[in-house]
Scaffold this active site. Structure first.
Site, PDB file in Angstrom:
ATOM      1  N   CYS A 185       0.823  -1.225   0.000  1.00 15.11           N
ATOM      2  CA  CYS A 185       0.000   0.000   0.000  1.00 15.11           C
ATOM      3  C   CYS A 185       0.852   1.268   0.000  1.00 15.11           C
ATOM      4  O   CYS A 185       0.321   2.369  -0.148  1.00 15.11           O
ATOM      5  CB  CYS A 185      -0.934   0.008   1.190  1.00 15.11           C
ATOM      6  SG  CYS A 185      -1.849  -1.520   1.373  1.00 15.11           S
TER       7      CYS A 185
ATOM      8  N   LYS B 172     -10.491   5.883   4.350  1.00 16.28           N
ATOM      9  CA  LYS B 172     -11.832   5.398   4.675  1.00 16.28           C
ATOM     10  C   LYS B 172     -12.900   5.954   3.729  1.00 16.28           C
ATOM     11  O   LYS B 172     -13.748   5.205   3.239  1.00 16.28           O
ATOM     12  CB  LYS B 172     -12.176   5.773   6.130  1.00 16.28           C
ATOM     13  CG  LYS B 172     -13.599   5.463   6.536  1.00 16.28           C
ATOM     14  CD  LYS B 172     -13.831   3.966   6.618  1.00 16.28           C
ATOM     15  CE  LYS B 172     -15.285   3.580   6.474  1.00 16.28           C
ATOM     16  NZ  LYS B 172     -15.798   3.694   5.099  1.00 16.28           N
TER      17      LYS B 172
ATOM     18  N   HIS C 221      -9.276   3.621  -1.129  1.00 16.46           N
ATOM     19  CA  HIS C 221      -7.889   3.150  -0.985  1.00 16.46           C
ATOM     20  C   HIS C 221      -7.510   2.207  -2.124  1.00 16.46           C
ATOM     21  O   HIS C 221      -7.441   0.984  -1.930  1.00 16.46           O
ATOM     22  CB  HIS C 221      -7.754   2.469   0.379  1.00 16.46           C
ATOM     23  CG  HIS C 221      -6.380   1.967   0.700  1.00 16.46           C
ATOM     24  ND1 HIS C 221      -5.218   2.508   0.167  1.00 16.46           N
ATOM     25  CD2 HIS C 221      -5.963   0.949   1.526  1.00 16.46           C
ATOM     26  CE1 HIS C 221      -4.174   1.856   0.631  1.00 16.46           C
ATOM     27  NE2 HIS C 221      -4.587   0.906   1.445  1.00 16.46           N
TER      28      HIS C 221
HETATM   29  N1  COA Z   1     -16.910   1.515   3.961  1.00 20.12           N
HETATM   30  C1  COA Z   1     -18.193   1.850   3.667  1.00 20.12           C
HETATM   31  N2  COA Z   1     -19.016   1.095   2.944  1.00 20.12           N
HETATM   32  C2  COA Z   1     -18.504  -0.061   2.472  1.00 20.12           C
HETATM   33  C3  COA Z   1     -17.188  -0.469   2.711  1.00 20.12           C
HETATM   34  C4  COA Z   1     -16.383   0.372   3.488  1.00 20.12           C
HETATM   35  N3  COA Z   1     -15.126   0.028   3.779  1.00 20.12           N
HETATM   36  N4  COA Z   1     -16.974  -1.661   2.100  1.00 20.12           N
HETATM   37  C5  COA Z   1     -18.137  -1.987   1.499  1.00 20.12           C
HETATM   38  N5  COA Z   1     -19.051  -1.023   1.714  1.00 20.12           N
HETATM   39  C6  COA Z   1     -20.437  -1.016   1.295  1.00 20.12           C
HETATM   40  C7  COA Z   1     -20.575  -1.342  -0.186  1.00 20.12           C
HETATM   41  O1  COA Z   1     -20.652  -0.164  -0.960  1.00 20.12           O
HETATM   42  C8  COA Z   1     -21.881  -2.111  -0.218  1.00 20.12           C
HETATM   43  O2  COA Z   1     -22.959  -1.187  -0.189  1.00 20.12           O
HETATM   44  P1  COA Z   1     -24.282  -1.462  -1.054  1.00 20.12           P
HETATM   45  O3  COA Z   1     -24.839  -2.763  -0.526  1.00 20.12           O
HETATM   46  O4  COA Z   1     -25.120  -0.269  -0.758  1.00 20.12           O
HETATM   47  O5  COA Z   1     -23.813  -1.572  -2.467  1.00 20.12           O
HETATM   48  C9  COA Z   1     -21.903  -2.849   1.105  1.00 20.12           C
HETATM   49  O6  COA Z   1     -21.062  -2.088   1.986  1.00 20.12           O
HETATM   50  C10 COA Z   1     -21.392  -4.266   1.016  1.00 20.12           C
HETATM   51  O7  COA Z   1     -20.236  -4.246   0.222  1.00 20.12           O
HETATM   52  P2  COA Z   1     -19.346  -5.526  -0.058  1.00 20.12           P
HETATM   53  O8  COA Z   1     -18.432  -5.194  -1.196  1.00 20.12           O
HETATM   54  O9  COA Z   1     -20.217  -6.746  -0.177  1.00 20.12           O
HETATM   55  O10 COA Z   1     -18.507  -5.616   1.275  1.00 20.12           O
HETATM   56  P3  COA Z   1     -17.524  -6.762   1.661  1.00 20.12           P
HETATM   57  O11 COA Z   1     -18.089  -7.365   2.894  1.00 20.12           O
HETATM   58  O12 COA Z   1     -17.227  -7.647   0.498  1.00 20.12           O
HETATM   59  O13 COA Z   1     -16.191  -5.965   1.991  1.00 20.12           O
HETATM   60  C11 COA Z   1     -14.656  -5.192   3.582  1.00 20.12           C
HETATM   61  C12 COA Z   1     -16.100  -5.156   3.125  1.00 20.12           C
HETATM   62  C13 COA Z   1     -14.510  -4.292   4.803  1.00 20.12           C
HETATM   63  C14 COA Z   1     -14.246  -6.624   3.979  1.00 20.12           C
HETATM   64  C15 COA Z   1     -13.751  -4.694   2.426  1.00 20.12           C
HETATM   65  O14 COA Z   1     -14.120  -3.369   2.118  1.00 20.12           O
HETATM   66  C16 COA Z   1     -12.292  -4.766   2.797  1.00 20.12           C
HETATM   67  O15 COA Z   1     -11.662  -5.811   2.680  1.00 20.12           O
HETATM   68  N6  COA Z   1     -11.678  -3.642   3.219  1.00 20.12           N
HETATM   69  C17 COA Z   1     -10.298  -3.621   3.605  1.00 20.12           C
HETATM   70  C18 COA Z   1      -9.411  -3.446   2.406  1.00 20.12           C
HETATM   71  C19 COA Z   1      -7.951  -3.611   2.810  1.00 20.12           C
HETATM   72  O16 COA Z   1      -7.602  -4.495   3.572  1.00 20.12           O
HETATM   73  N7  COA Z   1      -7.065  -2.773   2.260  1.00 20.12           N
HETATM   74  C20 COA Z   1      -5.673  -2.826   2.559  1.00 20.12           C
HETATM   75  C21 COA Z   1      -5.444  -2.274   3.892  1.00 20.12           C
HETATM   76  S1  COA Z   1      -3.799  -2.504   4.480  1.00 20.12           S
END
Ligand code: COA
Length: 383
Positions: A85, A328, A332
């Site tokens: 990242c 957030k 990202h």
């Molecule tokens: N913040 C706000 N809303 C979010 C979100 C977030 N981080 N992630 C997903 N959403 C929303 C989506 O837009 C979707 O909304 P909708 O139903 O209205 O379309 C809903 O939440 C579900 O999204 P989905 O893609 O199914 O979520 P998910 O459960 O597959 O993924 C996380 C959620 C948190 C697991 C994923 O965003 C993630 O892995 N984040 C971390 C990424 C990371 O690790 N980056 C590197 C860091 S070192």
């Protein structure tokens, strides 16, 4: 060594971008940055592009060649830079070093990631951790940061609500950023009631999965006014390494690479935390925002949660944090984040940040982390 200036910046819209390809994203960012600097693509002498893992997200390696080719800029040398990242932060630093050393004059540093074309991005993201000791044991990034959060709560009494408030502040700022992935406000209750991801971190503590690109154009400081009336100067560019695996740390509530990179940057710039007018920190999870403001020296270790609760990090607070919305709310796209942070700081220092402008800012900082802190890049910029 020569002083270096930024003369042009850009960021594409961040989000789930089904209708634009990887190659078109980075080309759009490059064209917009060149237009902002009032240069032609052919004026560039070199390009450095941050990207974490195109091989896993879009099954494409050799992206440096792809980017030079697709943007019509062969034979200009293009180099991919990878540090998870922190790839963008290191692409920025590579460009700065190329200009500072006198090797090149006009350079593009950019970053790009297209994460949403795979069904589950988690295994690709997990390659930034220690494969043998962490990923292969089933540890994911949310769970690594969850362990750091739990320990911080245990050691310092940081509360679940304080973690939530970091996300709330990001979304308040992100709501004012038209390029953000999630440009809307959220409340503490929404964070506390969002889906559990890795205890204690919930959905609204997590940065999202994002497509996007960003770019900056660099040149020697002495030439900057040939291109723009509002150059922004690089006061410091610092990088530090830390252990890749969490269990090798002396303390999992401190990211030593952030501490080392920021102290080097302060020394280089002849400045300290009190001189920084705003900072873009790497809040891939809310806990990392709190660790960052401690490790960058804005508050004492353990006081990050209280500082957030007391409003120190708001746009009109003592140390405005993430005026862009941060990872957030802005989003990202891993390899693009370090460059998007620099673009935001340039807009802030030019006075071009619109409704999210930090008043009276003279000096800004960016903080970009790879993995859980195996790499940190810290930059300081001034008007
Ligand atoms: N913040 C706000 N809303 C979010 C979100 C977030 N981080 N992630 C997903 N959403 C929303 C989506 O837009 C979707 O909304 P909708 O139903 O209205 O379309 C809903 O939440 C579900 O999204 P989905 O893609 O199914 O979520 P998910 O459960 O597959 O993924 C996380 C959620 C948190 C697991 C994923 O965003 C993630 O892995 N984040 C971390 C990424 C990371 O690790 N980056 C590197 C860091 S070192």
């Amino acid at each position: 060594m020569r002083d270096v200036a930024i003369i042009g910046v850009s960021q594409t819209k961040f989000g789930e971008l089904w209708d634009i390809s990887f190659r078109d994203l980075i080309t759009e960012a490059g064209i917009k940055a060149a237009a902002d600097a009032d240069i032609e693509g052919a004026d560039l002498e070199a390009m450095y592009v941050g990207n974490m893992t195109a091989g896993l997200f879009i099954q494409q390696e050799h992206i440096a060649s792809l980017i030079a080719d697709h943007s019509g800029l062969t034979p200009i040398p293009c180099t991919r830079v990878e540090a998870a990242c922190a790839s963008g932060g290191l692409a920025l630093r590579s460009g700065i070093m190329a200009v500072a050393s006198g090797y090149h004059d006009v350079v593009l540093s950019a970053g790009v990631e297209k994460m949403t074309d795979v069904v589950d991005p988690t295994p690709a993201i997990a390659t930034a951790s220690d494969q043998e000791w962490e990923a292969q044991q089933g540890v994911t990034f949310p769970s690594l940061y969850a362990m750091m959060a739990r320990r911080h709560m245990y050691e310092y009494g940081t509360t679940r609500e304080q973690l939530a408030m970091f996300s709330v502040n990001n979304h308040k700022n992100g709501a004012l950023n038209p390029l953000a992935q999630y440009p809307f406000e959220i409340g503490v209750d929404q964070v506390l009631n969002s889906t559990m991801v890795a205890d204690p971190l919930r959905l609204l503590d997590c940065s999202p999965v994002t497509d996007g690109a960003a770019a900056v154009i660099l040149c020697p400081a002495e030439d900057a006014r040939k291109y723009t009336d509002t150059p922004v100067y690089v006061k410091a560019s610092a990088q530090a390494s830390g252990t890749i695996a969490l269990h090798d740390r002396r303390d999992i509530t401190t990211i030593d690479s952030t501490v080392h990179a920021s102290r080097t940057a302060y020394d280089m710039a002849g400045l300290g935390p009190k001189d920084i007018g705003a900072v873009e920190v790497h809040d891939c999870f809310s806990i990392n925002g709190i660790l960052a403001i401690e490790d960058l020296g804005f508050v004492e270790k353990g006081q990050g949660g209280t500082a957030v609760e007391e409003g120190l990090i708001s746009i009109d607070g003592e140390i405005p944090v993430n005026p862009s919305g941060g990872l957030k709310a802005r989003g990202h796209p891993l390899g693009a984040t370090g460059i998007a942070q620099a673009a935001e700081m340039v807009w802030q220092l030019r006075g071009d940040a619109g409704k999210r402008q930090v008043e009276g800012i003279e000096i800004g900082m960016t903080h970009n982390i790879g993995g859980t802190g195996g790499t940190a890049a810290v930059h300081i910029f001034g008007r």
